[in-house]
Write a protein that holds these residues in place. Structure first.
Motif, mmCIF file in Angstrom:
data_model
loop_
_atom_site.group_PDB
_atom_site.id
_atom_site.type_symbol
_atom_site.label_atom_id
_atom_site.label_comp_id
_atom_site.label_asym_id
_atom_site.label_seq_id
_atom_site.Cartn_x
_atom_site.Cartn_y
_atom_site.Cartn_z
ATOM 1 N N PHE A 311 37.393 0.220 19.800
ATOM 2 C CA PHE A 311 38.644 0.891 19.437
ATOM 3 C C PHE A 311 39.736 0.594 20.466
ATOM 4 O O PHE A 311 40.881 0.295 20.114
ATOM 5 C CB PHE A 311 38.431 2.404 19.332
ATOM 6 N N ALA A 312 39.385 0.696 21.751
ATOM 7 C CA ALA A 312 40.367 0.450 22.809
ATOM 8 C C ALA A 312 40.887 -0.985 22.762
ATOM 9 O O ALA A 312 42.087 -1.230 22.945
ATOM 10 C CB ALA A 312 39.750 0.746 24.172
ATOM 11 N N LEU A 313 39.990 -1.929 22.480
ATOM 12 C CA LEU A 313 40.382 -3.336 22.442
ATOM 13 C C LEU A 313 41.212 -3.662 21.204
ATOM 14 O O LEU A 313 42.251 -4.331 21.303
ATOM 15 C CB LEU A 313 39.137 -4.221 22.499
ATOM 16 N N THR A 314 40.770 -3.199 20.038
ATOM 17 C CA THR A 314 41.494 -3.554 18.807
ATOM 18 C C THR A 314 42.852 -2.862 18.732
ATOM 19 O O THR A 314 43.782 -3.385 18.107
ATOM 20 C CB THR A 314 40.675 -3.203 17.551
ATOM 21 N N LEU A 315 42.992 -1.708 19.385
ATOM 22 C CA LEU A 315 44.279 -1.013 19.381
ATOM 23 C C LEU A 315 45.105 -1.330 20.627
ATOM 24 O O LEU A 315 46.168 -0.742 20.839
ATOM 25 C CB LEU A 315 44.057 0.493 19.236
ATOM 26 N N GLY A 316 44.602 -2.241 21.468
ATOM 27 C CA GLY A 316 45.395 -2.765 22.573
ATOM 28 C C GLY A 316 45.631 -1.811 23.720
ATOM 29 O O GLY A 316 46.643 -1.930 24.422
ATOM 30 N N VAL A 317 44.680 -0.878 23.957
ATOM 31 C CA VAL A 317 44.883 0.098 25.035
ATOM 32 C C VAL A 317 43.780 0.044 26.090
ATOM 33 O O VAL A 317 43.669 0.940 26.918
ATOM 34 C CB VAL A 317 44.979 1.540 24.471
ATOM 35 N N ALA A 318 42.965 -0.989 26.082
ATOM 36 C CA ALA A 318 41.816 -1.048 26.984
ATOM 37 C C ALA A 318 42.212 -0.966 28.454
ATOM 38 O O ALA A 318 41.445 -0.468 29.279
ATOM 39 C CB ALA A 318 41.008 -2.317 26.731
ATOM 40 N N ASP A 319 43.404 -1.433 28.779
ATOM 41 C CA ASP A 319 43.851 -1.415 30.177
ATOM 42 C C ASP A 319 44.685 -0.178 30.504
ATOM 43 O O ASP A 319 45.245 -0.079 31.605
ATOM 44 C CB ASP A 319 44.649 -2.672 30.494
ATOM 45 N N GLN A 320 44.753 0.774 29.585
ATOM 46 C CA GLN A 320 45.579 1.965 29.795
ATOM 47 C C GLN A 320 44.772 3.269 29.811
ATOM 48 O O GLN A 320 45.333 4.341 30.020
ATOM 49 C CB GLN A 320 46.632 2.077 28.686
ATOM 50 N N VAL A 321 43.470 3.175 29.570
ATOM 51 C CA VAL A 321 42.650 4.373 29.365
ATOM 52 C C VAL A 321 42.740 5.338 30.548
ATOM 53 O O VAL A 321 42.927 6.551 30.375
ATOM 54 C CB VAL A 321 41.179 3.977 29.108
ATOM 55 N N ASP A 322 42.637 4.819 31.753
ATOM 56 C CA ASP A 322 42.634 5.695 32.934
ATOM 57 C C ASP A 322 44.012 6.292 33.226
ATOM 58 O O ASP A 322 44.120 7.300 33.928
ATOM 59 C CB ASP A 322 42.102 4.950 34.158
ATOM 60 N N LYS A 323 45.071 5.712 32.684
ATOM 61 C CA LYS A 323 46.419 6.240 32.908
ATOM 62 C C LYS A 323 46.648 7.559 32.164
ATOM 63 O O LYS A 323 47.589 8.300 32.477
ATOM 64 C CB LYS A 323 47.471 5.220 32.460
ATOM 65 N N TYR A 324 45.799 7.812 31.153
ATOM 66 C CA TYR A 324 45.958 9.008 30.332
ATOM 67 C C TYR A 324 44.793 9.973 30.515
ATOM 68 O O TYR A 324 44.514 10.782 29.644
ATOM 69 C CB TYR A 324 46.070 8.610 28.855
ATOM 70 N N GLU A 325 44.131 9.900 31.663
ATOM 71 C CA GLU A 325 42.950 10.744 31.846
ATOM 72 C C GLU A 325 43.319 12.082 32.481
ATOM 73 O O GLU A 325 44.365 12.229 33.128
ATOM 74 C CB GLU A 325 41.896 10.023 32.678
ATOM 75 N N CYS A 326 42.441 13.057 32.267
ATOM 76 C CA CYS A 326 42.616 14.390 32.841
ATOM 77 C C CYS A 326 41.235 15.007 33.046
ATOM 78 O O CYS A 326 40.212 14.424 32.667
ATOM 79 C CB CYS A 326 43.484 15.274 31.948
ATOM 80 N N ASP A 327 41.205 16.181 33.656
ATOM 81 C CA ASP A 327 39.936 16.812 33.999
ATOM 82 C C ASP A 327 39.266 17.438 32.775
ATOM 83 O O ASP A 327 39.924 17.803 31.798
ATOM 84 C CB ASP A 327 40.150 17.894 35.054
ATOM 85 N N VAL A 328 37.950 17.590 32.888
ATOM 86 C CA VAL A 328 37.159 18.331 31.899
ATOM 87 C C VAL A 328 37.035 19.764 32.405
ATOM 88 O O VAL A 328 36.677 19.990 33.562
ATOM 89 C CB VAL A 328 35.760 17.699 31.735
ATOM 90 N N ASN A 329 37.341 20.738 31.543
ATOM 91 C CA ASN A 329 37.333 22.121 32.007
ATOM 92 C C ASN A 329 36.277 22.988 31.311
ATOM 93 O O ASN A 329 36.382 24.205 31.300
ATOM 94 C CB ASN A 329 38.718 22.758 31.834
ATOM 95 N N TRP A 330 35.271 22.323 30.709
ATOM 96 C CA TRP A 330 34.184 23.084 30.097
ATOM 97 C C TRP A 330 32.856 22.651 30.694
ATOM 98 O O TRP A 330 32.765 21.632 31.374
ATOM 99 C CB TRP A 330 34.175 22.905 28.571
ATOM 100 N N TYR A 331 31.819 23.399 30.416
ATOM 101 C CA TYR A 331 30.491 23.103 30.951
ATOM 102 C C TYR A 331 29.996 21.785 30.387
ATOM 103 O O TYR A 331 29.942 21.596 29.166
ATOM 104 C CB TYR A 331 29.519 24.223 30.576
ATOM 105 N N SER A 332 29.630 20.852 31.259
ATOM 106 C CA SER A 332 29.187 19.538 30.797
ATOM 107 C C SER A 332 28.044 18.981 31.630
ATOM 108 O O SER A 332 27.809 17.787 31.632
ATOM 109 C CB SER A 332 30.363 18.552 30.820
ATOM 110 N N GLU A 333 27.329 19.855 32.344
ATOM 111 C CA GLU A 333 26.236 19.384 33.205
ATOM 112 C C GLU A 333 25.168 18.632 32.420
ATOM 113 O O GLU A 333 24.538 17.728 32.934
ATOM 114 C CB GLU A 333 25.609 20.575 33.934
ATOM 115 N N LYS A 334 24.970 19.004 31.164
ATOM 116 C CA LYS A 334 23.953 18.337 30.339
ATOM 117 C C LYS A 334 24.211 16.846 30.208
ATOM 118 O O LYS A 334 23.305 16.075 29.884
ATOM 119 C CB LYS A 334 23.898 18.971 28.948
ATOM 120 N N ARG A 335 25.439 16.411 30.449
ATOM 121 C CA ARG A 335 25.783 15.007 30.296
ATOM 122 C C ARG A 335 25.339 14.157 31.462
ATOM 123 O O ARG A 335 25.439 12.945 31.411
ATOM 124 C CB ARG A 335 27.304 14.874 30.126
ATOM 125 N N THR A 336 24.881 14.770 32.544
ATOM 126 C CA THR A 336 24.514 13.980 33.716
ATOM 127 C C THR A 336 23.302 13.116 33.454
ATOM 128 O O THR A 336 23.062 12.142 34.148
ATOM 129 C CB THR A 336 24.219 14.896 34.925
#
Length: 338
Positions: A311-336
């Motif tokens: 999706f990032a590549l076909t929509l031309g945003v692969a080099d912009q992903v980190d510019k639009y990042e923000c923190d996660v504010n919910w419980y997500s320990e299970k993802r480790t």
């Protein structure tokens, strides 16, 4: 390959460089897939998720991947709930629905249908499986998984031995994966299936053309040094009747006893899922669930990464992903343990 605005219809579109681009992009998606960070790079973008054939994993994986990039998902599921059931052509459906979307993921029971749909689409189309033909995103996530699993054991794709077992005739995942693997060097393929469900000649010709060693058999033999065993279910939906599929169901099973007897201790176990756990089939037994070499759930997890990358590549945003990042504010320990 220029990904921006491109349709993703077949693994034949890719070369080693484009595969490396997809995998490098997938690697960068790890923090977002693990919910360590969020990104809104696709805020306001809409995915048309069109699944005209039954699917759980692939459909939800596409939707999840798009949501994790900040986009929104609109779904159509089942042929009967679409205008196709009223006789509308794929071209007309594509012209209309692509005006509502920025990218479309599509699955259809007829081979070649997604490519036909793409001809009428105004936005990029990604093939989520077209009949018994191809499943390019599954092949990419399978190859991504193979590279990771082999690297853990100190091996590479070049020179490996892979055993593919089950319904190789109708199993589109093995068709696409084989075509991707054809780009690598000195791979040994052991193809185990009933004679009636053997790998199509078109795939065998691709492997033979590049000089890979291929053994075709209906016996579980010659696999004691396999690096990967890729099991597939009987594709009942591709048979004329359920009774015809029943002739082959349960013929090639893999359980802890068979694995210990025929495979080396670090052979990686893969399956595109869903595995048929009914007693008469049970091609991949639950007694393997605690085996550390069972990669089927890591394989499914990787599907989100690969689809995020596409999706990032076909929509031309692969080099912009980190510019639009923000923190996660919910419980997500299970993802480790992702």
């Amino acid at each position: 390959m220029n990904f921006t605005g491109a349709n993703i219809l077949s693994v034949d579109q890719f070369d080693i460089d484009s595969i490396q681009t997809i995998f490098a992009t997938a690697d960068r998606m790890q923090p977002y897939a693990r919910r360590q960070k969020r990104t809104k790079v696709l805020d306001g973008a809409i995915l048309g998720n069109l699944f005209f054939e039954s699917s759980t994993r692939t459909r939800v994986s596409f939707g999840t991947a798009f949501n994790l990039l900040g986009g929104e998902v609109r779904e159509t599921t089942g042929m009967e709930s679409s205008a196709l059931a009223k006789g509308e052509s794929l071209y007309d459906t594509a012209r209309v629905l692509s005006s509502y979307s920025d990218v479309i993921a599509m699955r259809h029971p007829k081979s070649g249908s997604v490519a036909e749909f793409a001809e009428g689409s105004r936005v990029p189309v990604i093939n989520g499986g077209d009949g018994a033909n191809e499943h390019p995103t599954q092949a990419l996530l399978d190859l991504y998984t193979i590279k990771q699993e082999l690297a853990y054991h100190g091996h590479t794709v070049d020179g490996m031995h892979i055993c593919m077992m089950g319904d190789l005739k109708f199993g589109r995942t093995v068709h696409s994966l084989s075509r991707l693997l054809a780009m690598y060097k000195n791979i040994r393929f052991t193809l185990i299936s009933p004679r009636e469900l053997a790998m199509p000649d078109s795939v065998l010709e691709v492997l033979a053309k590049v000089g890979h060693q291929v053994v075709i058999t209906d016996q579980v033999s010659g696999i004691s040094d396999a690096d990967i065993v890729y099991q597939t279910r009987i594709q009942q939906e591709r048979f004329t009747t359920p009774q015809e599929a029943d002739l082959y169901r349960g013929k090639f099973r893999l359980n802890s006893e068979i694995y210990t007897k025929h495979y080396k201790p670090n052979t990686v176990i893969m399956h595109p899922l869903p595995r048929d756990s009914r007693a008469e089939a049970n091609e991949l037994d639950n007694d393997l669930n605690q085996n550390p070499n069972l990669a089927i759930f890591r394989q499914a997890d990787n599907g989100v990464l690969i689809r995020m990358a596409l999706f990032a590549l076909t929509l031309g945003v692969a080099d912009q992903v980190d510019k639009y990042e923000c923190d996660v504010n919910w419980y997500s320990e299970k993802r480790t343990g992702y």
